[in-house]
Design a protein around this motif. Structure first.
Motif, PDB file in Angstrom:
ATOM      1  N   GLY A  55       0.778  -1.246   0.000  1.00 36.19           N
ATOM      2  CA  GLY A  55       0.000   0.000   0.000  1.00 36.19           C
ATOM      3  C   GLY A  55       0.803   1.286   0.000  1.00 36.19           C
ATOM      4  O   GLY A  55       0.546   2.172  -0.808  1.00 36.19           O
ATOM      5  N   PRO A  56       1.812   1.420   0.897  1.00 39.57           N
ATOM      6  CA  PRO A  56       2.520   2.702   0.942  1.00 39.57           C
ATOM      7  C   PRO A  56       3.467   2.913  -0.238  1.00 39.57           C
ATOM      8  O   PRO A  56       4.010   3.985  -0.390  1.00 39.57           O
ATOM      9  N   ASP A 104      -7.764   1.873  -3.723  1.00 37.87           N
ATOM     10  CA  ASP A 104      -8.492   2.807  -2.886  1.00 37.87           C
ATOM     11  C   ASP A 104      -9.943   2.424  -2.709  1.00 37.87           C
ATOM     12  O   ASP A 104     -10.472   2.481  -1.608  1.00 37.87           O
ATOM     13  N   PHE A 105     -10.565   2.016  -3.807  1.00 42.08           N
ATOM     14  CA  PHE A 105     -11.991   1.702  -3.686  1.00 42.08           C
ATOM     15  C   PHE A 105     -12.226   0.530  -2.738  1.00 42.08           C
ATOM     16  O   PHE A 105     -13.137   0.560  -1.918  1.00 42.08           O
ATOM     17  N   LYS A 142     -12.619   1.487   0.750  1.00 39.74           N
ATOM     18  CA  LYS A 142     -13.561   2.538   1.113  1.00 39.74           C
ATOM     19  C   LYS A 142     -15.019   2.210   0.854  1.00 39.74           C
ATOM     20  O   LYS A 142     -15.902   2.814   1.437  1.00 39.74           O
ATOM     21  N   VAL A 143     -15.293   1.249  -0.026  1.00 40.54           N
ATOM     22  CA  VAL A 143     -16.693   0.957  -0.351  1.00 40.54           C
ATOM     23  C   VAL A 143     -17.331   0.089   0.723  1.00 40.54           C
ATOM     24  O   VAL A 143     -16.656  -0.405   1.632  1.00 40.54           O
ATOM     25  N   ALA A 148      10.974   6.287   2.962  1.00 40.30           N
ATOM     26  CA  ALA A 148       9.665   5.632   2.954  1.00 40.30           C
ATOM     27  C   ALA A 148       9.810   4.147   3.252  1.00 40.30           C
ATOM     28  O   ALA A 148       9.050   3.574   4.040  1.00 40.30           O
ATOM     29  N   ILE A 186      10.513   3.806   6.950  1.00 40.90           N
ATOM     30  CA  ILE A 186       9.346   4.025   7.810  1.00 40.90           C
ATOM     31  C   ILE A 186       8.416   2.803   7.783  1.00 40.90           C
ATOM     32  O   ILE A 186       7.896   2.386   8.802  1.00 40.90           O
ATOM     33  N   PHE A 187       8.235   2.239   6.593  1.00 38.71           N
ATOM     34  CA  PHE A 187       7.326   1.090   6.480  1.00 38.71           C
ATOM     35  C   PHE A 187       8.130  -0.208   6.425  1.00 38.71           C
ATOM     36  O   PHE A 187       7.870  -1.076   5.609  1.00 38.71           O
ATOM     37  N   GLN A 190       1.828  -4.333   8.410  1.00 38.01           N
ATOM     38  CA  GLN A 190       0.784  -4.152   9.412  1.00 38.01           C
ATOM     39  C   GLN A 190      -0.456  -3.606   8.729  1.00 38.01           C
ATOM     40  O   GLN A 190      -0.368  -3.100   7.618  1.00 38.01           O
ATOM     41  N   LEU A 202      -3.135  -1.346   7.340  1.00 36.07           N
ATOM     42  CA  LEU A 202      -3.019   0.041   6.891  1.00 36.07           C
ATOM     43  C   LEU A 202      -4.136   0.860   7.495  1.00 36.07           C
ATOM     44  O   LEU A 202      -5.305   0.543   7.340  1.00 36.07           O
ATOM     45  N   ARG A 203      -3.755   1.902   8.214  1.00 34.46           N
ATOM     46  CA  ARG A 203      -4.760   2.782   8.813  1.00 34.46           C
ATOM     47  C   ARG A 203      -4.441   4.210   8.452  1.00 34.46           C
ATOM     48  O   ARG A 203      -3.287   4.612   8.419  1.00 34.46           O
ATOM     49  N   TYR A 204      -5.495   4.942   8.188  1.00 32.58           N
ATOM     50  CA  TYR A 204      -5.284   6.357   7.917  1.00 32.58           C
ATOM     51  C   TYR A 204      -5.006   7.114   9.207  1.00 32.58           C
ATOM     52  O   TYR A 204      -4.272   8.082   9.221  1.00 32.58           O
ATOM     53  N   ASP A 205      -5.703   6.678  10.279  1.00 30.96           N
ATOM     54  CA  ASP A 205      -5.599   7.483  11.505  1.00 30.96           C
ATOM     55  C   ASP A 205      -4.702   6.829  12.536  1.00 30.96           C
ATOM     56  O   ASP A 205      -4.103   5.797  12.295  1.00 30.96           O
ATOM     57  N   PHE A 217      -8.637  13.328   8.645  1.00 31.00           N
ATOM     58  CA  PHE A 217      -8.705  11.933   8.216  1.00 31.00           C
ATOM     59  C   PHE A 217      -9.849  11.694   7.238  1.00 31.00           C
ATOM     60  O   PHE A 217      -9.715  10.911   6.304  1.00 31.00           O
ATOM     61  N   LEU A 261      -8.460   8.836  -2.771  1.00 32.53           N
ATOM     62  CA  LEU A 261      -9.260   8.300  -3.880  1.00 32.53           C
ATOM     63  C   LEU A 261      -9.070   9.159  -5.130  1.00 32.53           C
ATOM     64  O   LEU A 261      -8.832   8.647  -6.232  1.00 32.53           O
ATOM     65  N   GLY A 312       2.359   8.075   0.642  1.00 37.46           N
ATOM     66  CA  GLY A 312       2.327   6.875   1.482  1.00 37.46           C
ATOM     67  C   GLY A 312       2.490   7.239   2.953  1.00 37.46           C
ATOM     68  O   GLY A 312       1.773   6.744   3.817  1.00 37.46           O
ATOM     69  N   ILE A 313       3.445   8.145   3.238  1.00 39.70           N
ATOM     70  CA  ILE A 313       3.707   8.547   4.628  1.00 39.70           C
ATOM     71  C   ILE A 313       2.530   9.364   5.160  1.00 39.70           C
ATOM     72  O   ILE A 313       2.097   9.195   6.301  1.00 39.70           O
ATOM     73  N   LEU A 332      -0.617   9.198   4.188  1.00 40.36           N
ATOM     74  CA  LEU A 332      -1.832   8.413   4.377  1.00 40.36           C
ATOM     75  C   LEU A 332      -1.690   7.411   5.514  1.00 40.36           C
ATOM     76  O   LEU A 332      -2.572   7.283   6.352  1.00 40.36           O
ATOM     77  N   PHE A 333      -0.573   6.686   5.522  1.00 44.77           N
ATOM     78  CA  PHE A 333      -0.485   5.547   6.437  1.00 44.77           C
ATOM     79  C   PHE A 333       0.578   5.718   7.512  1.00 44.77           C
ATOM     80  O   PHE A 333       0.840   4.815   8.281  1.00 44.77           O
ATOM     81  N   ARG A 372       3.299   6.025  12.651  1.00 43.71           N
ATOM     82  CA  ARG A 372       4.656   5.491  12.555  1.00 43.71           C
ATOM     83  C   ARG A 372       5.734   6.557  12.637  1.00 43.71           C
ATOM     84  O   ARG A 372       6.899   6.251  12.846  1.00 43.71           O
ATOM     85  N   TYR A 407     -21.077   7.360   0.070  1.00 40.79           N
ATOM     86  CA  TYR A 407     -21.057   6.297   1.079  1.00 40.79           C
ATOM     87  C   TYR A 407     -20.159   6.679   2.265  1.00 40.79           C
ATOM     88  O   TYR A 407     -20.519   6.494   3.426  1.00 40.79           O
ATOM     89  N   ARG A 429     -12.960   7.968  13.794  1.00 34.64           N
ATOM     90  CA  ARG A 429     -11.903   7.396  14.607  1.00 34.64           C
ATOM     91  C   ARG A 429     -12.431   6.857  15.914  1.00 34.64           C
ATOM     92  O   ARG A 429     -13.284   7.436  16.558  1.00 34.64           O
TER      93      ARG A 429
END
Lengths: 337, 457
Positions: A57-58, A108-109, A112-113, A323, A326-327, A332, A334-337, B54, B62, B113-114, B116-117, B121, B426, B437
């Motif tokens: 992902g990253p 991405d979809f 998120k869907v 990058a 970091i990853f 693990q 993948l979380r946005y938050d 977020f 997207l 990448g950094i 978003l994810f 970290r 959605y 969150r």
């Protein structure tokens, strides 16, 4: 030879051919592993799919940018060759682009869907990865034959398409061995073994057929003493493949030792194959039709790009490494938050 | 059936670039809006800013993904359909495109990448820096591509040797006459597109009964940015028009529907340009106003299309594109200023405002695309103004092949557009259902991040 190049002023186009080749090689390795992972998702459970995609992902977006750079350098440094090659490959290029579109957006979809729609995007992720890999392999095949016509060429290109797709699965599986754990890692070892056989056939096919497609390439490889100088390329490739086979029989090792090794060895195989191809085609950029020097842009424009490249490249490599740092480690969630 | 590869290739390029530009138009400015959210959070420690961050990061991701993959399509189109372009002006377009890839694409793709994810970290400052670099990268990308486009409109700093352009002065190439105007106009257009999108999606959440502080904050942010930018845009647009009049008078004549050179030319509010009779049917005009706007004199002379016989763009498309862009701009002005009054003073009017903001969510797309049609169709029959016609750049493609790919592209784009919009709806709905969150996670992330920093040292 190097002295001749510099005094004739041809060093600039040759440098650009080298840079373009390098971008294509880096692309094949980097997007190769994430396309491979994409294809392998077809054989994984839903949870495994999430882990597999989390592992790439990253990175996938930056990986794909190497393709833009490779084609960009072809476009800007060799506009004549760019026109010829892409006009010849009109439909496979279009097919690859559709593959890339579906693959890129599916990342991405799918995350998120609504749950019940996720499967659709998983399928399109797999299909997009497969189509992209096959189309790139087909293009390589058509390129090797110098865009000749006829059914034999189509058949040959189709075989190369399968070989390239398998090569991507190979490096994709190697990535998973490095970046995943438990059952998925064991599965990845199995995938890698299976694709090793296919890839071998592919490499053998290209190696055996390329010299016979063109007498010029045949001579380059089999005249004396070049033959001896070149012998390490096939020998090392063979040794690496045997090494991989032996290693995979024992993988995963205790305490996850050497989990990175199959990936590194596969990269080495890619590099060797690439060197072989590059040696075969030099000094042509369109096989047997257009040389690197003849296809190049004006030197003053190339100079401007070269200066920019030399300044930006170290920075680019620096933040790419950041990058990857970091990853690092096992994938693990993948979380946005 | 007879397929004309020229017409089909043009439609295909138009379809590709139209669909592509919709997404960068969002991400260029949305990146900066995200940075704003992040900085507000850093300054106030108010978690709601992070919620806003977020939520819109997902929409950014997207949009960015669609922008990337459709952008790759663009880079191949040059070679597959229009090889004459690079063969003629490759010495100039090449370095500009190369600099875009080198200074923008890798930067944004890697730090995305950094951004978003990487929140859990990396240290907070690095995450903020990543957000900044992504926004900076998208803006750099806009800079290079607009330099190139502007050079195609107002070329200078080169010489032609054997039919191939060679650069003589890179400063003149980069800072060509229309570049500052076009770049500013486009960046503000992106700002308006993103701010109406942010306001529109927030309004959608609002009418779905998600009325917490996050939604109110993002709605206000969108409205305020839009209200600030739109008058600036009208001013810059006017300057851009004056610049076009100087360098590409045929385009302005088509925009204004001006068939004959005239002193004290009227502003055509409405009309149907008729290329047979060379006049506008059913025209509604305000006398002398076009001259006043473009020359700042009531009796200023404006060149008409008659001066560019056979070398002027198709009038109808440019004329209508211009009116759609301006009309949308006026609507944006009314809505955003009314919005400012409502969110600051007339809070009981927020619900009706929300119902207006929802259909306005994609108004930026309409105005941007219409504006690009004006400038791109307005350059015809040239691809590079005065140097290379579009027809000369066409490669040896077969009509049937182009038709096949064109249909496939249109199908894919329709599908992606439906998926994109329905996914945004959605996500907006799910955000209101508590898909936000998890409070537990918010508490742990500080410690985890700390551990990450220690690990890094």
């Amino acid at each position: 030879m190097i002295h001749d190049l510099i005094s004739s002023g041809d060093w600039l186009p040759v440098t650009f051919a080298f840079l373009m080749g390098l971008s294509m090689l880096i692309y094949a390795v980097l997007d190769g592993y994430d396309l491979g992972v994409g294809m392998l998702t077809a054989f994984a459970s839903d949870d495994e799919k999430d882990s597999m995609i989390a592992s790439i992902g990253p990175f996938w977006d930056a990986n794909e940018t190497w393709l833009v750079l490779g084609v960009g350098l072809l476009l800007v440094a060799f506009p004549l060759a760019h026109g010829v090659i892409l006009s010849e490959l009109y439909l496979p290029v279009a097919l690859m682009l559709f593959g890339l579109i579906f693959r890129g957006v599916s990342f991405d979809f799918r995350a998120k869907v609504a749950k019940h729609k996720k499967h659709r995007w998983d399928k399109s992720f797999f299909a997009g990865s497969l189509i992209t890999a096959l189309a790139q392999g087909y293009m390589l095949g058509a390129y090797i034959t110098g865009f000749a016509d006829g059914w034999a060429v189509v058949l040959f290109s189709c075989l190369i398409a399968i070989a390239v797709a398998s090569g991507y699965c190979l490096i994709g599986a190697a990535w998973l061995i490095w970046r995943c754990e438990h059952d998925l890692q064991i599965k990845a070892v199995r995938w890698m073994k299976q694709n090793l056989a296919f890839t071998c056939v592919g490499i053998a096919l290209v190696s055996a057929s390329t010299p016979f497609v063109s007498a010029r390439i045949f001579e380059k490889w089999f005249e004396f003493p070049a033959f001896l100088m070149l012998a390490p390329i096939p020998a090392l490739t063979g040794a690496l493949i045997i090494g991989l086979y032996l290693m995979l029989r024992k993988m995963p090792l205790n305490k996850d030792r050497l989990a990175w090794a199959p990936f590194a060895m596969t990269i080495a195989v890619y590099v060797l194959c690439f060197c072989g191809l590059a040696y075969s085609f030099y000094p042509y950029i369109v096989p047997n039709a257009l040389t690197i020097v003849d296809a190049a842009s004006a030197p003053e424009s190339l100079m401007i790009i070269l200066i920019g490249t030399l300044i930006v490249l170290p920075i680019l490599i620096g933040y790419t490494l950041l990058a990857y740092y970091i990853f690092r480690g096992k994938a693990q969630e993948l979380r946005y938050d | 059936m007879d397929f004309d590869p020229f017409v089909l290739s043009r439609i295909q390029f138009a379809a590709n670039i139209t669909f592509h530009i919709m997404f960068p138009t969002i991400t260029i400015a949305l990146g900066w809006i995200l940075l704003f959210f992040k900085l507000r959070f850093t300054a106030t420690k108010d978690e709601t800013w992070m919620h806003a961050y977020f939520f819109f990061t997902k929409i950014f991701a997207l949009s960015f993904a669609i922008g990337v993959v459709t952008g790759i399509t663009m880079s191949f189109q040059f070679g597959t359909n229009w090889p004459g372009y690079m063969e003629t002006v490759g010495n100039i377009a090449g370095p500009l495109l190369a600099y875009e890839v080198l200074t923008a694409f890798f930067l944004e793709a890697t730090f995305l990448g950094i951004m978003l994810f990487g929140y859990r970290r990396v240290p907070g400052w690095l995450h903020t820096l990543a957000t900044f670099l992504v926004a900076f990268g998208t803006t750099m990308s806009a800079f290079w591509i607009l330099v190139l486009n502007s050079w195609m409109q107002t070329p200078q700093g080169f010489e032609m040797i054997d039919g191939v352009a060679h650069a003589t002065n890179w400063m003149e190439i980069v800072f060509n006459p229309s570049m500052p105007y076009r770049l500013t106009h486009m960046l503000i257009a992106s700002g308006l597109t993103a701010s109406f999108l942010v306001a529109g999606i927030s309004a959608l959440r609002y009418v779905m009964n998600d009325r917490g502080p996050v939604v109110m904050k993002t709605m206000r942010t969108g409205i305020f940015i839009a209200a600030f930018l739109i008058p600036v845009q009208i001013f810059v647009g006017d300057l851009h028009g004056l610049n076009t009049k100087e360098h590409q008078p045929a385009k302005v004549a088509a925009m204004e529907g001006l068939w004959e050179t005239e002193k004290g030319a009227p502003l055509v509010l409405f009309g149907i340009p008729n290329s047979e009779t060379k006049q506008n049917d059913y025209a509604i005009e305000i006398p002398k106003l076009a001259s006043l706007i473009l020359t700042h004199e009531w009796d200023g002379e404006l060149k008409g299309l008659n001066e560019f016989e056979g070398k002027h763009p198709p009038v109808g498309k440019v004329f209508w594109g211009f009116r759609i862009m301006v009309g949308t701009g006026i609507l944006m002005l009314l809505v955003s200023w009314a919005g400012v009054i409502i969110v600051t003073k007339k809070k009981d009017w927020i619900k009706p405002l929300a119902y207006v903001l929802i259909p306005m969510a994609f108004s930026g797309w309409l105005a941007t695309i219409a504006g690009w049609y004006v400038t791109e169709i307005g350059r015809q029959p040239y691809l590079v103004y005065g140097i290379l016609t579009t027809e000369q750049a066409l490669g040896p493609v077969k009509g049937g092949a182009v038709f096949t790919t064109l249909m496939a592209y249109l199908g894919v784009y329709a599908l992606l557009l439906i998926a994109y919009i329905s996914t945004i709806v959605y996500m907006a709905k799910r955000a209101g259902d508590g898909g936000n969150r998890d409070p537990e996670n918010t508490k742990t992330q500080g410690i985890e991040r700390r551990a990450g920093i220690v690990g890094a040292e």
